[in-house]
Design a protein around this motif. Structure first.
Motif, PDB file in Angstrom:
ATOM      1  N   THR A 109      -2.847   8.970  -0.156  1.00 26.04           N
ATOM      2  CA  THR A 109      -1.814   8.937   0.879  1.00 26.04           C
ATOM      3  C   THR A 109      -2.128   9.823   2.061  1.00 26.04           C
ATOM      4  O   THR A 109      -1.699   9.554   3.170  1.00 26.04           O
ATOM      5  CB  THR A 109      -0.446   9.362   0.311  1.00 26.04           C
ATOM      6  N   THR A 132      -3.342   1.720   6.817  1.00 25.32           N
ATOM      7  CA  THR A 132      -2.312   1.336   5.858  1.00 25.32           C
ATOM      8  C   THR A 132      -2.783   0.229   4.919  1.00 25.32           C
ATOM      9  O   THR A 132      -2.045  -0.161   4.023  1.00 25.32           O
ATOM     10  CB  THR A 132      -1.032   0.842   6.567  1.00 25.32           C
ATOM     11  N   GLU A 145      -1.523  -4.271   2.326  1.00 23.60           N
ATOM     12  CA  GLU A 145      -0.851  -3.240   3.113  1.00 23.60           C
ATOM     13  C   GLU A 145       0.108  -2.431   2.241  1.00 23.60           C
ATOM     14  O   GLU A 145       0.814  -2.971   1.397  1.00 23.60           O
ATOM     15  CB  GLU A 145      -0.094  -3.866   4.276  1.00 23.60           C
ATOM     16  N   GLU A 167       2.837   1.229   1.937  1.00 23.53           N
ATOM     17  CA  GLU A 167       3.675   2.238   2.565  1.00 23.53           C
ATOM     18  C   GLU A 167       3.802   3.405   1.594  1.00 23.53           C
ATOM     19  O   GLU A 167       3.726   3.224   0.377  1.00 23.53           O
ATOM     20  CB  GLU A 167       5.049   1.684   2.922  1.00 23.53           C
ATOM     21  N   GLN A 168       3.958   4.590   2.140  1.00 23.76           N
ATOM     22  CA  GLN A 168       4.071   5.787   1.317  1.00 23.76           C
ATOM     23  C   GLN A 168       5.462   5.858   0.707  1.00 23.76           C
ATOM     24  O   GLN A 168       6.467   5.605   1.368  1.00 23.76           O
ATOM     25  CB  GLN A 168       3.791   7.045   2.141  1.00 23.76           C
ATOM     26  N   GLN A 169       5.506   6.212  -0.578  1.00 22.43           N
ATOM     27  CA  GLN A 169       6.763   6.368  -1.292  1.00 22.43           C
ATOM     28  C   GLN A 169       6.715   7.706  -2.013  1.00 22.43           C
ATOM     29  O   GLN A 169       5.934   7.891  -2.932  1.00 22.43           O
ATOM     30  CB  GLN A 169       6.949   5.224  -2.290  1.00 22.43           C
ATOM     31  N   ILE A 179       3.519  -3.113   0.349  1.00 23.77           N
ATOM     32  CA  ILE A 179       4.609  -3.667   1.150  1.00 23.77           C
ATOM     33  C   ILE A 179       4.884  -5.080   0.646  1.00 23.77           C
ATOM     34  O   ILE A 179       3.965  -5.867   0.443  1.00 23.77           O
ATOM     35  CB  ILE A 179       4.242  -3.668   2.652  1.00 23.77           C
TER      36      ILE A 179
END
Length: 131
Positions: A31, A70, A87, A89-91, A99
């Motif tokens: 990340t 990403t 693709e 996304e940071q969680q 995504i």
């Protein structure tokens, strides 16, 4: 004196080599790095909905972060087709989630673990791997 200089030079070379190897870490966080590459090992499988069904507990997935920042590529062992351009996304602090994740397609990656259930066009990829 020449012998002492040679020994000192050899010692410096060994020290540099050891330091170089120790600075490489499997704890790199996908990340927080502009560039990430890491190998996750464990169970992997692939089914194309037809004649190809590959499954092993001793497989691997080589993960790379591509230039977009990403998107990630997943290169599987055992002649399993690669997944490219997925693709994320940071969680949370150290976890990436695909995504568009849903009940039938889900990829989660962090610095220690990779979990994949990805279904597309009747083909299914799975992975349950660690670093």
């Amino acid at each position: 004196m020449k012998k002492a200089i040679k020994i000192l030079g050899l010692f410096a070379l060994v020290l540099f080599t050891v330091t170089s190897f120790l600075s490489c870490s499997n704890d790199d966080d996908p990340t927080n790095n502009d560039f990430f590459a890491g190998t996750y090992k464990g169970s992997v499988s692939y089914n194309d909905g037809g004649s190809t069904n590959i499954s092993t507990d001793n497989g691997s997935v080589f993960v790379t972060k591509i230039a977009s920042g990403t998107k990630y590529n997943f290169a599987f062992s055992n002649s399993i087709p690669d997944l490219n351009g997925i693709e994320f996304e940071q969680q949370g602090d150290h976890t990436l989630v695909m995504i568009g994740s849903n009940g039938t397609s889900y990829i989660r990656i962090d610095n220690n673990e990779l979990k994949i259930l990805y279904i597309k066009d009747g083909k299914t990829w799975t992975a349950n791997c660690t670093r």
